[in-house]
Design a protein around this motif. Structure first.
Motif, short mmCIF file in Angstrom:
data_model
loop_
_atom_site.label_atom_id
_atom_site.label_comp_id
_atom_site.label_asym_id
_atom_site.label_seq_id
_atom_site.Cartn_x
_atom_site.Cartn_y
_atom_site.Cartn_z
N UNK A 1 -11.10 22.09 2.51
CA UNK A 1 -10.92 22.17 3.96
C UNK A 1 -9.44 22.18 4.33
N UNK A 2 -8.63 21.42 3.61
CA UNK A 2 -7.21 21.36 3.91
C UNK A 2 -6.56 20.18 3.21
N UNK A 3 -5.40 19.76 3.73
CA UNK A 3 -4.66 18.64 3.16
C UNK A 3 -5.10 17.35 3.83
N UNK A 4 -5.38 16.34 3.01
CA UNK A 4 -5.78 15.04 3.53
C UNK A 4 -4.63 14.05 3.38
N UNK A 5 -4.59 13.09 4.28
CA UNK A 5 -3.56 12.04 4.27
C UNK A 5 -4.30 10.71 4.26
N UNK A 6 -4.36 10.05 3.10
CA UNK A 6 -5.22 8.88 2.93
C UNK A 6 -4.47 7.78 2.19
N UNK A 7 -5.05 6.59 2.18
CA UNK A 7 -4.50 5.54 1.33
C UNK A 7 -4.63 5.97 -0.13
N UNK A 8 -3.60 5.70 -0.90
CA UNK A 8 -3.51 6.22 -2.26
C UNK A 8 -4.70 5.81 -3.13
N UNK A 9 -5.22 4.61 -2.90
CA UNK A 9 -6.32 4.13 -3.74
C UNK A 9 -7.54 5.03 -3.66
N UNK A 10 -7.74 5.71 -2.52
CA UNK A 10 -8.89 6.61 -2.37
C UNK A 10 -8.66 7.93 -3.13
N UNK A 11 -7.40 8.30 -3.29
CA UNK A 11 -7.10 9.59 -3.91
C UNK A 11 -6.95 9.52 -5.42
N UNK A 12 -6.55 8.36 -5.95
CA UNK A 12 -6.19 8.26 -7.36
C UNK A 12 -7.28 8.76 -8.31
N UNK A 13 -8.56 8.41 -8.13
CA UNK A 13 -9.56 8.91 -9.08
C UNK A 13 -9.60 10.43 -9.17
N UNK A 14 -9.28 11.10 -8.07
CA UNK A 14 -9.37 12.56 -8.04
C UNK A 14 -8.06 13.23 -8.45
N UNK A 15 -6.93 12.59 -8.18
CA UNK A 15 -5.67 13.14 -8.70
C UNK A 15 -5.59 12.94 -10.21
N UNK A 16 -6.11 11.81 -10.69
CA UNK A 16 -6.11 11.57 -12.14
C UNK A 16 -6.98 12.59 -12.88
N UNK A 17 -8.08 12.99 -12.24
CA UNK A 17 -8.99 13.95 -12.89
C UNK A 17 -8.58 15.40 -12.65
N UNK B 1 0.84 -1.19 0.00
CA UNK B 1 0.00 0.00 0.00
C UNK B 1 0.88 1.25 0.00
N UNK B 2 0.25 2.39 -0.20
CA UNK B 2 0.98 3.65 -0.12
C UNK B 2 0.01 4.75 0.31
N UNK B 3 0.50 5.66 1.13
CA UNK B 3 -0.31 6.83 1.49
C UNK B 3 -0.16 7.91 0.43
N UNK B 4 -1.11 8.84 0.45
CA UNK B 4 -1.04 10.02 -0.41
C UNK B 4 -1.47 11.23 0.41
N UNK B 5 -0.73 12.32 0.26
CA UNK B 5 -1.13 13.61 0.82
C UNK B 5 -1.70 14.43 -0.33
N UNK B 6 -2.93 14.91 -0.20
CA UNK B 6 -3.60 15.56 -1.32
C UNK B 6 -4.35 16.81 -0.85
N UNK B 7 -4.49 17.73 -1.76
CA UNK B 7 -5.27 18.95 -1.49
C UNK B 7 -5.88 19.42 -2.79
N UNK B 8 -6.90 20.26 -2.69
CA UNK B 8 -7.56 20.78 -3.88
C UNK B 8 -6.75 21.93 -4.47
#
Length: 296
Positions: free
Chosen positions: A238-254, A164-171
């Motif tokens: 709201x801010x920066x999220x720190x989640x498992x990468x699989x949850x973020x990928x659809x939104x980072x890809x878009x 697995x891998x974490x991802x830090x993401x923000x809008x």
């Protein structure tokens, strides 16, 4: 050994292993009152107390522990022999109780529900999706999905997917209002969406800098217990999220979320499909395990 003696010993072993008359009765498909009478008959025949009973739990006495230690291996061998003979002529059937944490369910169980139904039409999957702490030995589950670091010597474990891998993401909207963090330490100047597991403490964020593990305490206006909630909040700025990468990928890809600090986020040990070592899997549970582990 007479048939009634074997039935009494088997009943005692199941109650002792599951630490519950109700769970043992469900497994043996008898009424709890019948099971209690069977164990009581064994104790009266032997003239010793094997199980200590309270309104909250069932535990072994010292005499019961000695008997279980001697008898359980023989019981396992007999049941395994019968199961192997039965499996050769009949397809798996029965109820399989599976416990999965929410991320493991989303990644490995949910996509397989239809396939499980088609492949194992006579198996009923009793599925619990829950992030609360679990006493594996006393839970009564046939199969449990846990991350590799939390699998101990009391469990038999099978690989379930890759690391697995974490991802830090923000809008993009959030990042337009501040400097993009260039290092984990820079998170101290940002609004962060904190994560706290069910019945647990707020977690520090984990990174790797120059080959050394480090954790960062962050602060922010929101604390969540699920990755989906953190992603939803990040999408709303709201801010920066720190989640498992699989949850973020659809939104980072878009492009709706931006990945941050990826070079500081190492792989994590992945999921394992487990069962308590002292319980032999039923044919139905083995079949479910085969489907889930061979789907990766």
């Amino acid at each position: 050994m007479r048939g009634s003696e074997f039935a009494e010993l088997r009943a005692f072993a199941e109650v002792a292993r599951r630490q519950s008359f109700a769970r043992a009765a469900e497994h043996l498909r008898v009424a709890p009152s019948t099971l209690s009478q069977t164990v009581r008959a064994l104790e009266e025949r032997l003239g010793i107390t094997l199980l200590s009973r309270t309104t909250r739990r069932v535990s072994l006495t010292s005499a019961g522990a000695r008997l279980l230690e001697r008898f359980a291996p023989a019981l396992d061998e007999m049941e395994a022999a019968v199961a192997e003979a039965h499996d050769g002529r009949a397809r798996p059937r029965g109820v399989v109780r599976l416990h999965a944490l929410r991320p493991a369910y989303a990644g490995h169980v949910e996509p397989m529900l239809g396939h499980l139904r088609e492949t194992l039409p006579d198996v009923t999957l009793d599925l619990t999706v829950d992030d609360a702490p679990l006493d594996v030995a006393a839970s009564g589950y046939d199969l449990i999905i846990r991350r590799a670091p939390f699998v101990d010597d009391g469990m038999v474990a099978y690989e379930l997917g890759s690391d697995l891998r974490h991802a830090a993401v923000a809008s993009p909207g959030y990042l337009a209002t501040c400097d993009v963090p260039a290092s984990p330490e820079a998170l101290a100047k940002h609004r962060c969406i904190l994560w706290r597991p069910a019945k647990g403490e707020t977690q520090r964020w984990r990174f790797e800098v120059a080959g050394e593990a480090m954790t960062v305490a962050v602060a922010g206006p929101l604390i969540v217990s699920h990755c989906e909630a953190a992603v939803a909040a990040a999408l709303q700025g709201v801010g920066i999220a720190f989640v498992l990468q699989s949850y973020a990928v659809p939104f980072t890809d878009s492009g709706r979320l931006v990945s941050l600090l990826a070079e500081f986020l190492p792989p994590l040990a992945g999921w394992k499909l487990c069962h308590p070592r002292q319980f032999r899997l039923t044919a139905a549970a083995r079949a479910v395990a085969d489907v889930l582990t061979h789907s990766v």
